[in-house]
Motif scaffolding. Structure first.
Motif, PDB file in Angstrom:
ATOM      1  N   GLN A 253      -4.163  13.623  78.649  1.00  0.00           N
ATOM      2  CA  GLN A 253      -3.311  14.703  78.173  1.00  0.00           C
ATOM      3  C   GLN A 253      -2.427  14.311  76.989  1.00  0.00           C
ATOM      4  OE1 GLN A 253      -0.911  16.646  81.142  1.00  0.00           O
ATOM      5  NE2 GLN A 253      -0.495  18.393  79.836  1.00  0.00           N
ATOM      6  N   PRO A 254      -1.917  13.075  76.887  1.00  0.00           N
ATOM      7  CA  PRO A 254      -1.109  12.731  75.715  1.00  0.00           C
ATOM      8  C   PRO A 254      -1.871  12.688  74.390  1.00  0.00           C
ATOM      9  CG  PRO A 254      -0.563  11.317  77.561  1.00  0.00           C
ATOM     10  CD  PRO A 254      -1.803  12.055  77.946  1.00  0.00           C
ATOM     11  N   ILE A 255      -3.179  12.925  74.379  1.00  0.00           N
ATOM     12  CA  ILE A 255      -3.884  13.136  73.105  1.00  0.00           C
ATOM     13  C   ILE A 255      -3.464  14.519  72.637  1.00  0.00           C
ATOM     14  CG2 ILE A 255      -6.126  13.234  71.954  1.00  0.00           C
ATOM     15  CD1 ILE A 255      -7.245  11.463  74.135  1.00  0.00           C
ATOM     16  N   THR A 256      -2.546  14.563  71.705  1.00  0.00           N
ATOM     17  CA  THR A 256      -1.683  15.726  71.549  1.00  0.00           C
ATOM     18  C   THR A 256      -2.297  16.922  70.847  1.00  0.00           C
ATOM     19  OG1 THR A 256      -0.785  14.767  69.525  1.00  0.00           O
ATOM     20  CG2 THR A 256       0.372  14.291  71.589  1.00  0.00           C
TER      21      THR A 256
ATOM     22  N   VAL B 228      -1.238   0.656  63.546  1.00  0.00           N
ATOM     23  CA  VAL B 228      -1.789   1.030  64.847  1.00  0.00           C
ATOM     24  C   VAL B 228      -2.869   2.070  64.611  1.00  0.00           C
ATOM     25  CG1 VAL B 228      -1.292   1.965  67.121  1.00  0.00           C
ATOM     26  CG2 VAL B 228       0.409   0.540  65.977  1.00  0.00           C
ATOM     27  N   ARG B 229      -4.099   1.625  64.706  1.00  0.00           N
ATOM     28  CA  ARG B 229      -5.220   2.557  64.501  1.00  0.00           C
ATOM     29  C   ARG B 229      -5.215   3.634  65.574  1.00  0.00           C
ATOM     30  NH1 ARG B 229      -8.210   4.363  60.654  1.00  0.00           N
ATOM     31  NH2 ARG B 229      -8.487   2.256  59.820  1.00  0.00           N
ATOM     32  N   ALA B 230      -4.973   3.233  66.813  1.00  0.00           N
ATOM     33  CA  ALA B 230      -4.876   4.214  67.902  1.00  0.00           C
ATOM     34  C   ALA B 230      -4.015   3.635  69.008  1.00  0.00           C
ATOM     35  CB  ALA B 230      -6.259   4.579  68.439  1.00  0.00           C
ATOM     36  N   CYS B 231      -3.049   4.417  69.465  1.00  0.00           N
ATOM     37  CA  CYS B 231      -2.277   4.079  70.662  1.00  0.00           C
ATOM     38  C   CYS B 231      -2.779   5.002  71.770  1.00  0.00           C
ATOM     39  CB  CYS B 231      -0.784   4.282  70.420  1.00  0.00           C
ATOM     40  SG  CYS B 231       0.243   3.964  71.869  1.00  0.00           S
ATOM     41  N   ILE B 232      -3.596   4.480  72.641  1.00  0.00           N
ATOM     42  CA  ILE B 232      -4.257   5.302  73.658  1.00  0.00           C
ATOM     43  C   ILE B 232      -3.561   5.112  75.001  1.00  0.00           C
ATOM     44  CG2 ILE B 232      -6.446   5.754  74.840  1.00  0.00           C
ATOM     45  CD1 ILE B 232      -7.873   4.612  72.394  1.00  0.00           C
ATOM     46  N   PRO B 233      -2.966   6.206  75.523  1.00  0.00           N
ATOM     47  CA  PRO B 233      -3.007   7.573  75.018  1.00  0.00           C
ATOM     48  C   PRO B 233      -1.720   8.050  74.367  1.00  0.00           C
ATOM     49  CG  PRO B 233      -2.422   7.646  77.313  1.00  0.00           C
ATOM     50  CD  PRO B 233      -2.497   6.176  76.937  1.00  0.00           C
ATOM     51  N   GLY B 234      -0.735   7.216  74.144  1.00  0.00           N
ATOM     52  CA  GLY B 234       0.581   7.692  73.759  1.00  0.00           C
ATOM     53  C   GLY B 234       0.672   8.215  72.339  1.00  0.00           C
ATOM     54  N   ASP B 235       1.010   9.483  72.173  1.00  0.00           N
ATOM     55  CA  ASP B 235       1.242  10.115  70.877  1.00  0.00           C
ATOM     56  C   ASP B 235       0.085   9.856  69.912  1.00  0.00           C
ATOM     57  OD1 ASP B 235       2.564  11.611  68.971  1.00  0.00           O
ATOM     58  OD2 ASP B 235       3.721   9.918  68.201  1.00  0.00           O
ATOM     59  N   VAL B 236      -1.135  10.106  70.365  1.00  0.00           N
ATOM     60  CA  VAL B 236      -2.318   9.838  69.555  1.00  0.00           C
ATOM     61  C   VAL B 236      -3.034  11.142  69.231  1.00  0.00           C
ATOM     62  CG1 VAL B 236      -3.972   9.535  71.462  1.00  0.00           C
ATOM     63  CG2 VAL B 236      -4.289   8.243  69.337  1.00  0.00           C
ATOM     64  N   ARG B 237      -3.788  11.158  68.154  1.00  0.00           N
ATOM     65  CA  ARG B 237      -4.579  12.315  67.741  1.00  0.00           C
ATOM     66  C   ARG B 237      -6.054  12.032  68.013  1.00  0.00           C
ATOM     67  NH1 ARG B 237       0.218  12.355  67.391  1.00  0.00           N
ATOM     68  NH2 ARG B 237       1.489  13.108  65.644  1.00  0.00           N
ATOM     69  N   TYR B 238      -6.828  13.091  68.100  1.00  0.00           N
ATOM     70  CA  TYR B 238      -8.250  12.938  68.422  1.00  0.00           C
ATOM     71  C   TYR B 238      -8.963  12.070  67.390  1.00  0.00           C
ATOM     72  CZ  TYR B 238     -13.149  14.032  69.246  1.00  0.00           C
ATOM     73  OH  TYR B 238     -14.495  13.928  69.478  1.00  0.00           O
TER      74      TYR B 238
END
Length: 496
Positions: free
Chosen positions: A55-58, A223-233
């Motif tokens: 769910q945090p994938i915003t 940070v290429r991806a912070c999964i799942p915190g404040d991340v985009r698809y």
């Protein structure tokens, strides 16, 4: 064996988990869930665990294919924060009814819901979650998602984690499998660099990651991806081009970290951003991994300079709290990475740990606790509410740090309490987060309300007052009668 059963078995056989490798073949097949105790709460289900991770994938639309209550009971169950899109805060469900189930309308209703979301919101992707009901009636979620993706021209990701398959922790791992199967590696970035990393198992609770990211930015680490915190698809889809990864919560996404290392050669380590020493060590290990993957070694010197500067600032701020908190006793009733990282953080300023829960901790977590506390006498797997209450009411701890479910035990024992779990309102990560944690502990312990509530009530300590109570009640009753007839006329009395 079906593909879904094989997937669950693969998660149970996680080779990167030390605890799992120590089990025999029979125990390994049973997974990590413990048998339920009659009358006790079962905790979260697999669907709940998958929703927590994804769910945090915003900017994604999260569609629950189930009766309404499945979404209502799990919506927004973590205090993750977003710096941008708010679509994840919108609740989507197919709202299946008994008639839909009987008439076999589930798949058609799901396809229609996907189309409506696409037309109304235009998200970059839609995640579809089946639950117990839709899994039991046999709706082919993967087929519907595949057809919808072809029809509407956007990714539609099936997250196959119905509640009955297992625990919340299993759902965490199944969510990671969904990302591996359908999202990560589907987009090639055009800006990959030698200082790109992934942060896995970081949920950005109360905006905690926002206290850490500026430190990485100052080092030139992206940070290429912070999964799942404040991340985009799109960030998740490009995560396979990172050079290194840090695992914050291994119990949730260890399978994701291991398989990304196998497929794309992304080495990872487990660390923590709680506490000054652990934050510094995490920054060092990130830099060292990047250097091993080809980054310029000069980043190591810049990292040490940053650590020295930030530690000096943090210790200067904490110096004001040490005289007020040194020797104070803390009972930590949490689990996972916090069972050792928060322990280490608090001991750095002289706080004594009288007990820490290891209910959700891995073997590595427990070993770290033993090294920090020098023994395992202060570790407990699970403490009954009655035992917690006895410990607090006997003043064996000055404050309890835990989640919201046990706060009332502390309040009944007239003991200060601070939320350390996902419902907390303050971020505690990084150098500034450590200062904030100590500040909140100081405010809680020295709040004057505790001195007042611990004092006996006036009628318990003053016999004269207790003896006067009947007379006072009689006078109050007489006063009420006088007030009732005040201002009345003779006619009023005549009517009465």
């Amino acid at each position: 064996m079906s593909s879904f059963s094989a997937k669950i078995q693969d998660v149970f056989n996680e080779p990167a988990c030390e605890q799992n490798r120590g089990k025999d073949a029979k125990a390994r097949k049973e997974g990590c869930s413990k048998p339920l105790t009659p009358g006790a709460a079962a905790g979260g289900c697999a669907f709940d665990g998958a929703k927590i991770v994804l769910q945090p994938i915003t900017d994604v639309a999260h569609l629950i294919h189930a009766p309404l209550a499945c979404e209502g009971n799990s919506w927004d169950n973590r205090g993750a924060a977003s710096s941008g899109p708010t679509l994840w805060r919108t609740s989507f469900t197919t709202d299946l009814t008994e008639l839909d189930v009987v008439m076999g309308q589930g798949e058609r209703k799901l396809f229609k819901a996907i189309r409506e979301i696409k037309e109304a919101y235009g998200p970059p992707a839609i995640f579809v979650y089946p639950t117990c009901v839709t899994a039991l009636i046999g709706d082919d979620i993967e087929a519907v998602c595949k057809r919808a993706a072809e029809k509407f021209g956007l990714p539609v990701v099936p997250v196959n984690a119905p509640g009955f398959v297992g625990s919340k922790n299993l759902g965490n791992k199944l969510a990671g499998e969904a990302l591996l199967d359908h999202v990560i590696g589907t987009v090639e970035p055009d800006d990959a660099g030698p200082y790109d990393i992934n942060i896995l198992g970081e949920f950005n609770l109360s905006g905690e990651f926002w206290l850490v990211k500026p430190l990485l930015d100052r080092l030139g680490i992206r940070v290429r991806a912070c999964i799942p915190g404040d991340v985009r698809y799109l960030e998740v889809a490009c995560a396979h081009r990172a050079r290194a990864a840090m695992m914050v919560c291994s119990t949730a996404l260890i399978n994701l970290a291991r398989k990304m290392e196998q497929r794309w050669d992304i080495p990872f380590f487990e660390g923590s951003f709680y506490g000054i020493t652990d934050t510094s060590e995490a920054l060092r290990q990130i830099s060292q991994l990047l250097v091993k993957k080809g980054a310029d070694p000069e980043i190591l010197g810049r990292t040490e300079a940053l650590i020295a500067e930030e530690e000096a600032i943090a210790w200067k701020k904490l110096a004001a709290y040490r005289p007020r908190l040194e020797g104070k006793r803390v009972l930590l009733n949490t689990g996972g990475v916090k069972s050792w990282s928060v322990v280490h953080a608090l001991m750095e300023i002289g706080i004594e740990i009288v007990g820490t829960s290891v209910k959700k901790s891995t073997v590595e977590d427990k070993e770290r606790i033993k090294q920090i506390l020098k023994d395992d006498n202060h570790m407990f797997e699970q403490m009954a509410p009655r035992e917690l209450y006895a410990m607090l009411s006997e003043h064996k701890a000055d404050i309890m740090l835990s989640g919201g479910r046990t706060q009332f035990i502390a309040l009944k024992a007239k003991t200060p309490w601070l939320d350390i779990n996902q419902e907390r309102q303050h971020p505690y990560a990084g150098y500034d987060g450590m200062v904030e944690l100590v500040c909140q502990i100081d405010l809680a312990i020295h709040n004057p309300i505790w001195r007042q509530v611990r004092e006996p009530a006036p009628w318990d300590c003053q016999p004269a007052v207790r003896e006067e109570l009947p007379r006072m009640k009689s006078e109050i009753a007489t006063l009420h009668v006088v007030q009732e007839f005040a201002g009345t006329t003779a006619d009023d009395f005549g009517e009465r």
